[in-house]
Design a protein around this motif. Structure first.
Motif, PDB file in Angstrom:
ATOM      1  N   GLY A 150       0.822  -1.210   0.000  1.00  0.00           N
ATOM      2  CA  GLY A 150       0.000   0.000   0.000  1.00  0.00           C
ATOM      3  C   GLY A 150       0.851   1.253   0.000  1.00  0.00           C
ATOM      4  N   SER A 151       0.175   2.404  -0.105  1.00  0.00           N
ATOM      5  CA  SER A 151       0.912   3.668  -0.197  1.00  0.00           C
ATOM      6  C   SER A 151       1.626   4.005   1.109  1.00  0.00           C
ATOM      7  N   THR A 152       1.119   3.476   2.252  1.00  0.00           N
ATOM      8  CA  THR A 152       1.770   3.823   3.527  1.00  0.00           C
ATOM      9  C   THR A 152       2.316   2.604   4.272  1.00  0.00           C
ATOM     10  N   GLY A 153       2.242   1.475   3.640  1.00  0.00           N
ATOM     11  CA  GLY A 153       2.782   0.306   4.337  1.00  0.00           C
ATOM     12  C   GLY A 153       2.550  -0.975   3.559  1.00  0.00           C
ATOM     13  N   GLU A 154       2.950  -2.067   4.171  1.00  0.00           N
ATOM     14  CA  GLU A 154       2.853  -3.364   3.488  1.00  0.00           C
ATOM     15  C   GLU A 154       2.431  -4.433   4.493  1.00  0.00           C
ATOM     16  N   ILE A 155       1.583  -5.352   4.018  1.00  0.00           N
ATOM     17  CA  ILE A 155       1.255  -6.520   4.848  1.00  0.00           C
ATOM     18  C   ILE A 155       1.882  -7.728   4.165  1.00  0.00           C
ATOM     19  N   GLN A 156       2.613  -8.498   4.929  1.00  0.00           N
ATOM     20  CA  GLN A 156       3.199  -9.727   4.383  1.00  0.00           C
ATOM     21  C   GLN A 156       2.510 -10.921   5.037  1.00  0.00           C
ATOM     22  N   VAL A 157       2.128 -11.861   4.212  1.00  0.00           N
ATOM     23  CA  VAL A 157       1.441 -13.042   4.734  1.00  0.00           C
ATOM     24  C   VAL A 157       2.398 -14.224   4.601  1.00  0.00           C
ATOM     25  N   VAL A 158       2.580 -14.925   5.710  1.00  0.00           N
ATOM     26  CA  VAL A 158       3.624 -15.951   5.768  1.00  0.00           C
ATOM     27  C   VAL A 158       2.979 -17.343   5.826  1.00  0.00           C
ATOM     28  N   GLY A 159       3.600 -18.266   5.085  1.00  0.00           N
ATOM     29  CA  GLY A 159       3.080 -19.641   5.063  1.00  0.00           C
ATOM     30  C   GLY A 159       2.426 -19.889   3.719  1.00  0.00           C
ATOM     31  N   PRO A 160       2.031 -21.137   3.444  1.00  0.00           N
ATOM     32  CA  PRO A 160       1.428 -21.412   2.139  1.00  0.00           C
ATOM     33  C   PRO A 160       0.157 -20.581   1.937  1.00  0.00           C
ATOM     34  N   ALA A 161      -0.021 -20.093   0.730  1.00  0.00           N
ATOM     35  CA  ALA A 161      -1.131 -19.164   0.455  1.00  0.00           C
ATOM     36  C   ALA A 161      -2.475 -19.764   0.829  1.00  0.00           C
ATOM     37  N   TYR A 162      -2.591 -21.102   0.842  1.00  0.00           N
ATOM     38  CA  TYR A 162      -3.893 -21.698   1.182  1.00  0.00           C
ATOM     39  C   TYR A 162      -4.119 -21.759   2.690  1.00  0.00           C
ATOM     40  N   CYS A 163      -3.021 -21.760   3.452  1.00  0.00           N
ATOM     41  CA  CYS A 163      -3.169 -21.968   4.893  1.00  0.00           C
ATOM     42  C   CYS A 163      -2.115 -21.176   5.672  1.00  0.00           C
ATOM     43  N   PRO A 164      -2.101 -19.841   5.510  1.00  0.00           N
ATOM     44  CA  PRO A 164      -1.075 -19.051   6.195  1.00  0.00           C
ATOM     45  C   PRO A 164      -1.394 -18.932   7.679  1.00  0.00           C
ATOM     46  N   LEU A 165      -0.334 -18.845   8.482  1.00  0.00           N
ATOM     47  CA  LEU A 165      -0.551 -18.828   9.932  1.00  0.00           C
ATOM     48  C   LEU A 165      -0.014 -17.557  10.591  1.00  0.00           C
ATOM     49  N   GLN A 166       0.544 -16.672   9.789  1.00  0.00           N
ATOM     50  CA  GLN A 166       1.112 -15.447  10.376  1.00  0.00           C
ATOM     51  C   GLN A 166       1.053 -14.314   9.349  1.00  0.00           C
ATOM     52  N   TYR A 167       0.853 -13.101   9.843  1.00  0.00           N
ATOM     53  CA  TYR A 167       1.048 -11.945   8.959  1.00  0.00           C
ATOM     54  C   TYR A 167       1.856 -10.884   9.689  1.00  0.00           C
ATOM     55  N   ARG A 168       2.473 -10.041   8.880  1.00  0.00           N
ATOM     56  CA  ARG A 168       3.310  -8.967   9.434  1.00  0.00           C
ATOM     57  C   ARG A 168       2.863  -7.649   8.827  1.00  0.00           C
ATOM     58  N   VAL A 169       2.843  -6.620   9.654  1.00  0.00           N
ATOM     59  CA  VAL A 169       2.491  -5.294   9.135  1.00  0.00           C
ATOM     60  C   VAL A 169       3.732  -4.405   9.259  1.00  0.00           C
ATOM     61  N   ILE A 170       4.111  -3.848   8.126  1.00  0.00           N
ATOM     62  CA  ILE A 170       5.298  -2.976   8.103  1.00  0.00           C
ATOM     63  C   ILE A 170       4.818  -1.601   7.635  1.00  0.00           C
ATOM     64  N   LYS A 171       5.008  -0.599   8.471  1.00  0.00           N
ATOM     65  CA  LYS A 171       4.555   0.748   8.121  1.00  0.00           C
ATOM     66  C   LYS A 171       5.723   1.535   7.542  1.00  0.00           C
ATOM     67  N   LYS A 172       5.400   2.399   6.578  1.00  0.00           N
ATOM     68  CA  LYS A 172       6.432   3.226   5.939  1.00  0.00           C
ATOM     69  C   LYS A 172       7.158   4.084   6.990  1.00  0.00           C
ATOM     70  N   ASP A 173       6.352   4.602   7.935  1.00  0.00           N
ATOM     71  CA  ASP A 173       6.959   5.462   8.954  1.00  0.00           C
ATOM     72  C   ASP A 173       7.108   4.718  10.289  1.00  0.00           C
ATOM     73  N   GLY A 174       7.226   3.397  10.199  1.00  0.00           N
ATOM     74  CA  GLY A 174       7.261   2.591  11.428  1.00  0.00           C
ATOM     75  C   GLY A 174       8.640   2.493  12.060  1.00  0.00           C
ATOM     76  N   GLY A 175       9.591   3.106  11.438  1.00  0.00           N
ATOM     77  CA  GLY A 175      10.937   3.125  12.012  1.00  0.00           C
ATOM     78  C   GLY A 175      11.544   1.735  12.123  1.00  0.00           C
ATOM     79  N   GLY A 176      11.205   0.856  11.186  1.00  0.00           N
ATOM     80  CA  GLY A 176      11.806  -0.486  11.203  1.00  0.00           C
ATOM     81  C   GLY A 176      11.086  -1.475  12.102  1.00  0.00           C
ATOM     82  N   GLN A 177      10.032  -0.996  12.753  1.00  0.00           N
ATOM     83  CA  GLN A 177       9.255  -1.922  13.601  1.00  0.00           C
ATOM     84  C   GLN A 177       8.337  -2.776  12.719  1.00  0.00           C
ATOM     85  N   VAL A 178       8.276  -4.056  13.016  1.00  0.00           N
ATOM     86  CA  VAL A 178       7.362  -4.936  12.275  1.00  0.00           C
ATOM     87  C   VAL A 178       6.387  -5.561  13.268  1.00  0.00           C
ATOM     88  N   GLU A 179       5.093  -5.378  12.981  1.00  0.00           N
ATOM     89  CA  GLU A 179       4.095  -6.016  13.854  1.00  0.00           C
ATOM     90  C   GLU A 179       3.862  -7.442  13.342  1.00  0.00           C
TER      91      GLU A 179
END
Ligand SMILES: NC(=O)C1=CN([C@@H]2O[C@H](COP(=O)(O)OP(=O)(O)OC[C@H]3O[C@@H](n4cnc5c(N)ncnc54)[C@H](OP(=O)(O)O)[C@@H]3O)[C@@H](O)[C@H]2O)C=CC1
Ligand SMILES: O=C1OC[C@@H](O)[C@H](O)[C@H]1O
Length: 684
Positions: free
Chosen positions: A282-311
């Motif tokens: 997205g324009s202000t951040g990215e969501i990454q989905v981890v694990g096989p696309a059919y059955c993912p078990l984790q996601y991460r939110v990375i904000k453009k202004d998040g200072g390197g913090q990943v949720e």
């Protein structure tokens, strides 16, 4: 809205394969352990197209309650009044006919992904569900995961700004050292007869992520159907092995990159080292989905202004502690239950229009990549008696394919003389012509005319092994010791033969590749008219077209006749056309004696091409053909035949789009020489 008594849904399970097992065990998991108290599930019945026993075994495997009924056909399942909803768990190839069977019976339906083979089939299913007023949903389980719901909510709330691009990959690395893919060619993953290929099986999940992040979240009034640019690498079976799509939503200025492959893997080492397989940008951040696309078990939110913090958010799948089971398919079942309870005919999470939009993208992708599936699985004409609904495949497997595998050596030993009329046809072909013998059995026709090049195919690997031996023998006889399949110039005569295992309903030959084809005593082993006509269509597809006034490639077909008034078998006009005919495997001693004394003219419906299934269980000393009474030590195999009535073969040629050049009757068989409609001059 929760109520004190959970709403109960009674499920009927159609098919007994892998996913049917996983899903049904999920149905039986206690919903309380996933904090669901408003709905619950009961397994009321399961059906197998193969046998009632198989359905019963399935029910005991999944530990269904003893009240659950076992059916030996899909027809019986959909007629059961004690079932609320049918779960269709057959291969993709079957979804349209099977789901339609259930919808037509007035049943609610949850149908496995990919919904259908073509978008037009999906539209027909939706029209039928609407007309019947029943619930219908595609079983893309991932959509109902709490993880997916959270990701969609994040996007809708603007957590990463405007989403401009989603990259999603679902690939499994099944590359094999010999250039093949590590699935048998008959496996549903690569078998075009079962709508195999990466796209429909796996690519659908990559597209699910593209659609649920770029399309689903669009406001209703701004929903925009995408365009697609696709590239496909085809496997030797004709199915797609690697497929990449750029899905564009021009008005929303967004792109989805959906990737799938059977060669390389999203998760390269199986330990997740490859990183996120889905990136939603997205324009202000990215969501990454981890694990096989059919059955993912984790996601991460990375904000453009998040200072390197990943949720990092983990979304595990709860297990039922009693059974230790829980795979995450129960969430889609809960959605079905809630829709039924609330009288909704489609799910808001995966509306009909969205399933169709995805099928449209897959249709276009397959078109651009040149993947073509057989007509029997792409037709959008519902046929309750389609082999996909009746399981006739299993019937042929038992009563044709398996039998030829089991009797191949004996069969071959008694089938070595070419039928005279077939021999004449072959000898009248021009020198240098290329011919196919579809259902070549032991290859007895391959050397009849040494001036033509023959390629024999048969469904039975055992018969092809024998035919290959025959090729070698032919070439050795003519002084060519190079071996089968090589061809060469010998004493002025060109020897060219080759053989391969292939099903007459999906011949691996290039369109118009041959000058002629023969198909002797094969098609009468196919158990529906549609399949017999498709077999003729396949033969016609392989031979050359003729220009106006000029004959094209000819196809000679022989089938066993119903009218056998003069034969000892006693069949004749007006009689039963679909029969089981015993093949008696004499005890070894008797066989040797018989072979020494045999003068086998070898005409009659005794040849076949079909083989390759599980070996059948023969009976011992069942009644055989008149005059061939078996003793109690003989094995009797029941082969299926459709006996053709007068004119039926010609009708089938016309239905297959061909023309009849000549036709006739010869010793218990109807035959036809067919060709394609001549092409008007200048249009070839
Ligand atoms: N949601 C998910 O995670 C998954 C979904 N799937 C989907 O489920 C469907 C079935 O896949 P899967 O369970 O792996 O397949 P399987 O081959 O394990 O099972 C398919 C079943 O369909 C029935 N069937 C009917 N006709 C045929 C035929 N001609 N050839 C083979 N089987 C036939 C058979 O049951 P019977 O003889 O009893 O009629 C067979 O057991 C596919 O559409 C696939 O995409 C698959 C895996 C995972
Ligand atoms: O739906 C699916 O998900 C898991 C895969 O292994 C399987 O091939 C596919 O059908």
């Amino acid at each position: 809205m929760a109520s004190s008594t959970p709403y109960t849904v009674r499920w009927g399970i159609m098919a007994t394969g892998w996913i049917a097992e996983v899903f049904t065990k999920d149905l039986l998991a206690n919903p309380a352990h996933r904090n669901v108290n408003d709905v619950r599930h009961e397994v009321a019945a399961a059906a197998s197209s193969s046998s009632k026993d198989r359905a019963a075994d399935f029910l005991s495997l999944v530990k269904a309650p003893s009240s659950a009924k076992a059916y030996g056909s899909y027809h019986e399942l959909v007629a059961d009044p004690d079932i609320d909803i049918i779960y269709v768990a057959t291969p993709h190839s079957h979804h349209f006919q099977n789901a339609m069977l259930a919808l037509e019976a007035g049943k609610n339906v949850l149908c496995e992904k990919a919904l259908t083979v073509t978008a037009s089939q999906a539209r027909k299913l939706v029209e039928t569900a609407r007309a019947k007023g029943v619930f219908f949903m595609e079983a893309v389980w991932t959509r109902y995961f709490p993880l997916s719901i959270q990701v969609r909510d994040l996007i809708s709330s603007g957590a990463i700004g405007n989403v401009y691009r989603t990259i999603a990959d679902l690939s499994v690395g099944r590359d094999a050292a010999d250039g093949k893919i590590d699935f048998a060619d008959s496996n549903r993953m690569v078998n075009p007869d079962l709508a195999g290929g990466a796209l429909l099986d796996l690519g659908i999940y990559a597209l699910t992520w593209v659609f649920q992040t770029l399309y689903h979240v669009q406001p209703e009034e701004q929903k925009e159907a995408p365009t697609v640019v696709a590239a496909i690498n085809k496997y030797h079976t004709g199915a797609d092995e690697t497929t990449s799509m750029i899905v564009q939503f021009p008005q929303h200025k967004s792109h989805g990159i959906a990737l799938t492959s059977l060669r390389v893997a999203s998760d390269v080492d199986g330990k997740g080292s490859g990183g996120a397989s889905i990136r939603i940008q997205g324009s202000t951040g990215e969501i990454q989905v981890v694990g096989p696309a059919y059955c993912p078990l984790q996601y991460r939110v990375i904000k453009k202004d998040g200072g390197g913090q990943v949720e990092v958010v983990d979304c595990p799948i709860p297990k039922d502690p009693e059974s230790g089971w829980g795979q995450g398919m129960f969430w889609e079942a809960d959605e079905c239950a809630r829709c039924l309870r609330d009288g909704r005919k489609e799910s808001k999470t995966l509306p009909w229009s969205e399933s169709i939009a995805i099928m449209d993208v897959m249709d276009e992708t397959l078109r651009q990549g040149g993947v073509v599936y057989p007509e029997v699985i792409t037709t959008d004409v519902y046929d309750a008696q389609s082999p996909l609904n009746t399981g006739k495949r299993a019937y042929e497997r038992t009563h044709v394919h398996g039998i030829y595998e089991a009797i191949a050596p004996h069969f071959s030993a008694t089938r070595y003389k070419p039928w005279p009329a077939v021999g004449s046809f072959l000898r009248s072909r021009a020198a240098g012509a290329v011919g196919l013998d579809v259902g070549c059995g032991n290859g007895k026709y391959l050397g009849v005319n040494p001036d033509v090049f023959m390629v024999g195919s048969d469904r039975s690997p055992s018969l092809i092994t024998l035919a290959r031996g025959r090729c070698m023998q032919l070439q050795a006889q003519q002084g060519n010791t190079a071996g089968a399949g090589t061809g060469g110039e010998v004493g002025g005569a060109v020897v060219g033969t080759d053989v391969l295992v292939a099903d007459g309903l999906s011949l691996p030959f290039r369109e118009r590749a041959a000058d002629f084809a023969i198909c002797v005593a094969v098609i009468h082993h196919m158990s529906t008219r549609a399949r017999r006509q498709e077999a003729v269509r396949q033969l016609l597809r392989c031979v050359k077209l003729g220009e106006a006034g000029q004959a094209g490639g000819q196809v000679l077909v022989y089938v066993w006749a119903l009218e056998q008034g003069t034969s000892r078998r006693g069949w004749d006009e007006g009689g039963e056309q679909d029969l089981l005919v015993p093949w008696v495997l004499k005890s070894q001693q008797k066989q040797q004696k018989k072979q020494r004394g045999t003068k086998n003219q070898d005409i009659g419906g005794g040849d076949s091409n079909k083989g390759g299934g599980a070996p059948p269980t023969p009976t011992v000393a069942a009644p055989a053909e008149p005059g061939a009474a078996p003793s109690h030590t003989d094995l009797v195999f029941q082969r299926y035949y459709h006996l053709y009535r007068r004119g039926e073969l010609e009708e089938d040629v016309l239905a297959a789009g061909g023309v009849v050049v000549s036709s006739g009757y010869e010793r218990d068989n109807w035959w036809v020489v067919a060709a394609n409609e001549p092409v008007p001059q200048g249009q070839q």
